[in-house]
Enzyme design. Structure first.
Site, PDB file in Angstrom:
ATOM      1  N   SER A 164       0.859  -1.190   0.000  1.00 13.94           N
ATOM      2  CA  SER A 164       0.000   0.000   0.000  1.00 13.94           C
ATOM      3  C   SER A 164       0.886   1.227   0.000  1.00 13.94           C
ATOM      4  CB  SER A 164      -0.951  -0.030   1.204  1.00 13.94           C
ATOM      5  OG  SER A 164      -1.845   1.066   1.157  1.00 13.94           O
ATOM      6  N   HIS A 191      -3.008  -1.195  -3.089  1.00 14.26           N
ATOM      7  CA  HIS A 191      -4.155  -0.314  -2.837  1.00 14.26           C
ATOM      8  C   HIS A 191      -4.029   0.925  -3.718  1.00 14.26           C
ATOM      9  CE1 HIS A 191      -4.235  -2.124   1.496  1.00 14.26           C
ATOM     10  NE2 HIS A 191      -4.712  -2.961   0.592  1.00 14.26           N
ATOM     11  N   ASP A 284      -4.210  -4.826   6.213  1.00 13.48           N
ATOM     12  CA  ASP A 284      -4.572  -5.694   5.099  1.00 13.48           C
ATOM     13  C   ASP A 284      -3.409  -6.605   4.720  1.00 13.48           C
ATOM     14  OD1 ASP A 284      -6.151  -6.738   3.052  1.00 13.48           O
ATOM     15  OD2 ASP A 284      -5.376  -5.297   1.598  1.00 13.48           O
TER      16      ASP A 284
END
Length: 341
Positions: A164, A191, A284
């Protein structure tokens, strides 16, 4: 969240300030009129989120983002008058560490469900609530033939990489060490909004030895290629060994979700696999990485010192999901060593 606003146009500063003041749970930490001022204010009073303009006199938004991520790392979302017109700069900012890009809202009274407000609230939920469990199950038949129609053998290796904030630069650092003859398939889940996925894949492909392309619905993994998740839906591998995009789990705030992909590998992949979790905000990927470890596969998390944001790898380390915790420059060589065994 405490939010810093960086914009050289007073009218836009005031617009953003008034919108944030009307949003529950958020407040304006400070205002800055250029990149230099933003860098200084992040150093002395780091907010939860910075709303960064792109085009400003002196230090622009890209360089300011790069400097802030180096000197006082925090979450940065680019806010620009035209995402399409400034796509090159927007992508540079994402590569420098920005987590997202959104168009400047047009009015204070814009709905709470507008893109600007939705993205801020989503970031807030991720910071506050951590990750949402995802089992990565695919509930649809693709029925689509692609040029990758050969069923992977039980000896085939697939490497899943999730990242991310700060991820693009970290990904290139890892992937550029892999030779053109690399014998495993690689799948990257980052992401990033689907609007920027094609540009990121193209940018990455220009810096590494392996071909890079967006994952197509129904495609199968192929050794020696890097496949990049292409949409805001979650990418999973179904029991037919094909990739599938799915909205489920709809409650997951991370899109596309690394957990959903890693978990689907543990559930459906028939060959060998490696899971890698790089720098990023939130949690995540941690649960999915643990599923891969419990399956008997090698799992790697980036270490704290080399991470731009030590969120996702930290979460993995805390739950024992990583077999190895490595600095960024050691991950690529470890993949080469393992893939050639």
């Amino acid at each position: 969240m405490r939010i810093g606003i960086v914009n050289d146009v007073p009218m836009v500063q005031e617009l953003l300030r008034r919108i944030i003041s009307k949003m529950s749970g958020h407040e304006v930490a400070w205002l800055a009129s250029d990149g230099e001022e933003a860098i200084a204010k992040c150093s002395s009073d780091k907010p939860d989120l910075v709303l960064m303009d792109l085009i400003m006199p002196g230090i622009n938004g890209v360089e300011a983002t790069r400097r802030i991520m180096q000197e006082s790392p925090c979450l940065i979302m680019v806010v620009t008058a035209s995402v399409e017109a400034n796509q090159g700069l927007a992508f540079d900012a994402i590569s420098a560490g920005a987590i997202d890009v959104v168009k400047t809202p047009e009015a204070v009274m814009e709905s709470e469900s507008g893109p600007f407000q939705k993205k801020i609230n989503n970031i807030s939920r991720i910071i506050g609530n951590g990750n949402v469990a995802a089992d990565g199950r695919s509930n649809g038949k693709t029925g689509i033939k692609t040029r990758h129609d050969e069923v992977p053998s039980k000896d085939a290796m697939l490497i899943g990489i999730g990242a991310s904030t700060g991820g693009p630069a970290a990904l290139v650092e890892v992937l550029k060490t892999l030779p053109a003859s690399f014998p495993a398939a690689l799948v990257v889940v980052v992401h990033v909004d689907e609007e920027f996925a094609p540009g990121m894949a193209e940018w990455m492909g220009g810096q590494i030895n392996l071909p890079v392309h967006l994952v197509r619905e129904g495609e199968r993994p192929k050794a020696g290629e890097v496949l990049f998740a292409a949409t805001n839906e979650h990418l999973v591998l179904n029991h037919h060994q094909r990739f599938h995009y799915t909205a489920e789990p709809v409650e997951c705030h991370y899109r596309p979700s690394v957990d959903a992909f890693f978990s689907s590998l543990a559930l459906n992949w028939r060959g060998d696999a490696i899971g890698v979790l790089l720098t990023g905000m939130g949690r995540d990927g941690a649960k999915g990485l643990k599923s891969m470890r419990e399956h008997g596969w090698l799992t790697i998390a980036q270490d704290e010192e080399s991470s731009a944001i030590y969120g996702m790898p930290k979460a993995a380390a805390m739950i024992g999901a990583a077999v190895k915790i490595l600095p960024l420059d050691k991950i690529g060589p470890e993949l080469v060593r393992k893939a050639r065994k």
